[in-house]
Enzyme design. Structure first.
Site, PDB file in Angstrom:
ATOM      1  NE  ARG A 175      -0.998   4.935  12.608  1.00  0.00           N
ATOM      2  CZ  ARG A 175      -0.732   4.498  11.307  1.00  0.00           C
ATOM      3  NH1 ARG A 175       0.362   4.207  10.819  1.00  0.00           N
ATOM      4  NH2 ARG A 175      -1.909   4.271  10.555  1.00  0.00           N
ATOM      5  CG  ASP A 211      12.287 -16.885   9.258  1.00  0.00           C
ATOM      6  OD1 ASP A 211      12.650 -16.396  10.225  1.00  0.00           O
ATOM      7  OD2 ASP A 211      11.360 -17.904   9.027  1.00  0.00           O
ATOM      8  CG  ASN A 261      -1.920  -1.182   1.088  1.00  0.00           C
ATOM      9  OD1 ASN A 261      -2.675  -1.203   0.088  1.00  0.00           O
ATOM     10  ND2 ASN A 261      -2.050  -1.959   2.073  1.00  0.00           N
TER      11      ASN A 261
END
Ligand code: CA2
Length: 148
Positions: free
Chosen positions: A109, A86, A11
Site C-alpha cells: 500500500r 514502548d 477506526n
C-alpha cells in the site's frame, strides 16, 4: 484460565462496513466470535477496540500485569506511535507473546504504511491474510501456552 487479549487500534470498529476490497466484509464482532470458537478449551479470548492511544497503552500494561498474551492490530498507530512501541515491548520482555496482525498487507500500500514502529519489538508479525491473521496468531499463542 489463560486469557488472550486481542487489541485493536483506531477506526477498526468500522471493519466490515467500508473498504471491503482492502479489509473484507467481516466485522470485529465476527472476528471475536470466530476466535472464541477456535480457542482451545480453557482459553479465554477478549477482543477490544479503541481510537484512543492512552487506552491502548493501558491495555498493554494490563496484559503485562495479568500475564496475558496479546494479539495487536495497532492500525494507523503502527506507523508512528513510539509510545505504543514502548508499551508493546513490555509484553515480550515479560515473557509473553505479542503478535502484530494486519488485515491488509501494508507493504503493498502507500509508502507511509511500509514502516511499522511495532514490528521490531513484536514476537511475530502476520499481514495481508485478511482476518484469518487473527486466528493464525491465536493458534500460535495457544500452541505455546503453559500446560498444567
Ligand atoms: O491492515 C490493517 O489491519 C491495518 O492495520 C489497518 C489500518 C491501517 O491504518 C494500517 O495501515 C493497516 C486501518 C484501520 C482502519 O480500519 C477500517 C476498516 C474498514 C473500513 C474503514 C477503516
Amino acid at each position: 484460565m489463560p486469557r488472550v487479549l486481542v487489541l485493536n487500534g483506531p477506526n477498526l470498529q468500522r471493519l466490515g462496513t467500508r473498504e471491503p476490497a482492502i479489509y473484507g466484509t467481516a466485522t470485529l464482532a465476527d472476528v471475536e466470535r470466530d476466535l472464541r470458537a477456535a480457542a482451545p478449551d480453557g482459553v479465554e479470548v477478549e477482543l477490544r477496540q479503541t481510537d484512543d492511544e492512552a487506552t491502548l497503552l493501558g491495555w498493554l500494561h494490563e496484559a503485562v500485569d495479568t500475564g496475558s498474551p496479546v494479539i495487536l492490530n495497532p492500525a494507523a498507530f503502527t506507523h508512528y506511535s513510539y509510545a505504543l512501541r514502548d508499551a508493546a515491548v513490555l509484553v515480550p520482555e515479560a515473557g509473553l507473546p505479542l503478535i502484530e496482525v494486519h488485515i491488509s498487507n501494508p507493504h503493498r500500500r502507500e509508502e507511509f504504511r511500509h514502516t511499522s514502529v511495532v514490528s521490531g519489538v513484536a514476537t511475530g508479525v502476520i499481514a495481508g491474510l485478511g482476518v484469518d491473521g487473527y486466528r493464525l496468531a491465536l493458534q500460535y499463542i495457544a500452541d505455546r501456552l503453559p500446560r498444567d
